[in-house]
Enzyme design. Structure first.
Site: not given
Ligand code: FAD
Length: 292
Positions: A211, A175, A50, A107, A16, A77, A47, A123, A109
């Site tokens: 970090q 993560q 957001a 999704r 990444e 991403h 990446t 997401a 942050d």
């Molecule tokens: P989701 O899958 O939507 O989950 C987020 C939260 O919502 C979780 O607590 C989940 O349990 C909850 N949830 C899901 N569905 C529902 C539902 N139907 N009802 C109620 N709650 C629900 N961020 C960036 O901005 N840019 C990037 O490039 C980026 N790259 C990343 C790469 C990796 C490998 C990882 C692990 C994270 C990355 N992130 C990035 C961070 C990520 O966007 C955040 O961790 C964010 O908080 C959650 O994203 P998600 O896609 O996992 O969300």
């Protein structure tokens, strides 16, 4: 080429990277790309901030350069919380026009001062939307071996993860974590809940103290005693801390690969030196573990 097809053939090893800050020209990342492509990862993910202030122009430009100049398979991403459907349509169109076939759908942050649009709350909504529009993308999702910080508990988080897979995520990337047991426990629980797609383990070699503090605050990764001992012992010696961080990551990867992990996704932090040291150490092991 779709990344999902790789898992049937081999233990995947990917990187990444992130685009340079808005204040720096995109060219500042070119040397990093040049050095990383030389390590022959199976793909490199890029990446995407957001914030919704841009449309991922730099993510797209880097993904395109990886593909066209170096023949490296890129994954872009795509966080959705601050975009509406029309904006996502436009980004997807640009990806398609530029031959980007692999997306990590997120999704994202919440950004202070920005109100999320309500088109995509999770997401899974984005994954479902992309799948409903076109079958031309391979879509991955994120997962959390130590539970997403906003989820009330692991069972609920895994139930939501299953929704992501049911919506069409063909593989997952975790993560970062420093304790492999948390990954093994998560993988077992996810499989039991019906999450049956490949899961790549996200490994971040920690090479400086700042970090570590940032990572722990942001994602709440637990720090095993072996790890904190290293940090305490070498915090005032950046070179020793870097070397120990690299060794720790190698140790994690060897254990994961031995255990049959589907893939390793290395958070390179745009540091080719660290990526090279780790790739050289684990390349042979990953090759030997490959399924074919
Ligand atoms: P989701 O899958 O939507 O989950 C987020 C939260 O919502 C979780 O607590 C989940 O349990 C909850 N949830 C899901 N569905 C529902 C539902 N139907 N009802 C109620 N709650 C629900 N961020 C960036 O901005 N840019 C990037 O490039 C980026 N790259 C990343 C790469 C990796 C490998 C990882 C692990 C994270 C990355 N992130 C990035 C961070 C990520 O966007 C955040 O961790 C964010 O908080 C959650 O994203 P998600 O896609 O996992 O969300």
């Amino acid at each position: 080429m779709k990344i999902a097809s790789l898992f049937a053939e081999k233990t995947v090893f990917s990187f990444e990277i992130f685009p340079p800050k808005k204040t720096s020209p995109i060219e500042t990342v070119y040397d990093t790309l040049e050095a990383l492509q030389d390590l022959h990862p199976d793909f490199i993910s890029v990446t995407f901030g957001a914030g919704g202030s841009g449309n991922g122009e730099n993510t797209l430009a880097i993904a395109r350069r990886l593909k066209e100049r170096y023949g490296v398979l890129p994954m872009a991403h795509l966080p959705c919380i601050h975009y509406n459907k029309a904006q996502i349509d436009q980004i997807l169109e640009q990806f398609q026009e530029n031959g980007i076939e692999n997306i990590l759908a997120l999704r994202g942050d919440r950004v202070e001062g920005l109100t999320p649009t309500t088109d995509f709350n999770h997401a899974a909504d984005l994954i479902r939307y992309i799948r409903s529009k076109t079958g031309s993308f391979d879509i991955a999702g994120a997962c959390y071996p130590e539970c997403h910080p906003e989820a009330p508990n692991m069972d609920t988080d895994i139930r939501h993860l299953k929704e992501k897979v049911d919506a069409g995520a063909s593989h997952l990337i975790t993560q970062l974590f420093f304790d492999n047991d948390s990954f093994y426990d998560f993988r077992y629980r996810a499989a039991r809940a019906g999450v049956n797609v490949p899961i790549e383990a996200g490994i971040m070699p920690v090479t400086n103290r700042k970090q570590i503090e940032r990572m722990v605050t942001m994602c709440g990764a637990s720090l095993p005693r072996k790890f904190t001992k290293i940090v305490q012992r070498f915090e005032d010696n950046p070179e020793a801390l870097r070397d120990a961080g690299i060794a720790y990551a190698i140790d994690q990867i060897v254990d994961l690969v031995t255990d049959g992990v589907d893939g390793i996704h290395l958070y390179t932090m745009n540091n080719p030196y660290v990526a090279r040291k780790i790739s050289e150490a684990v390349g042979g092991i990953i090759k030997a573990a490959t399924k074919c």
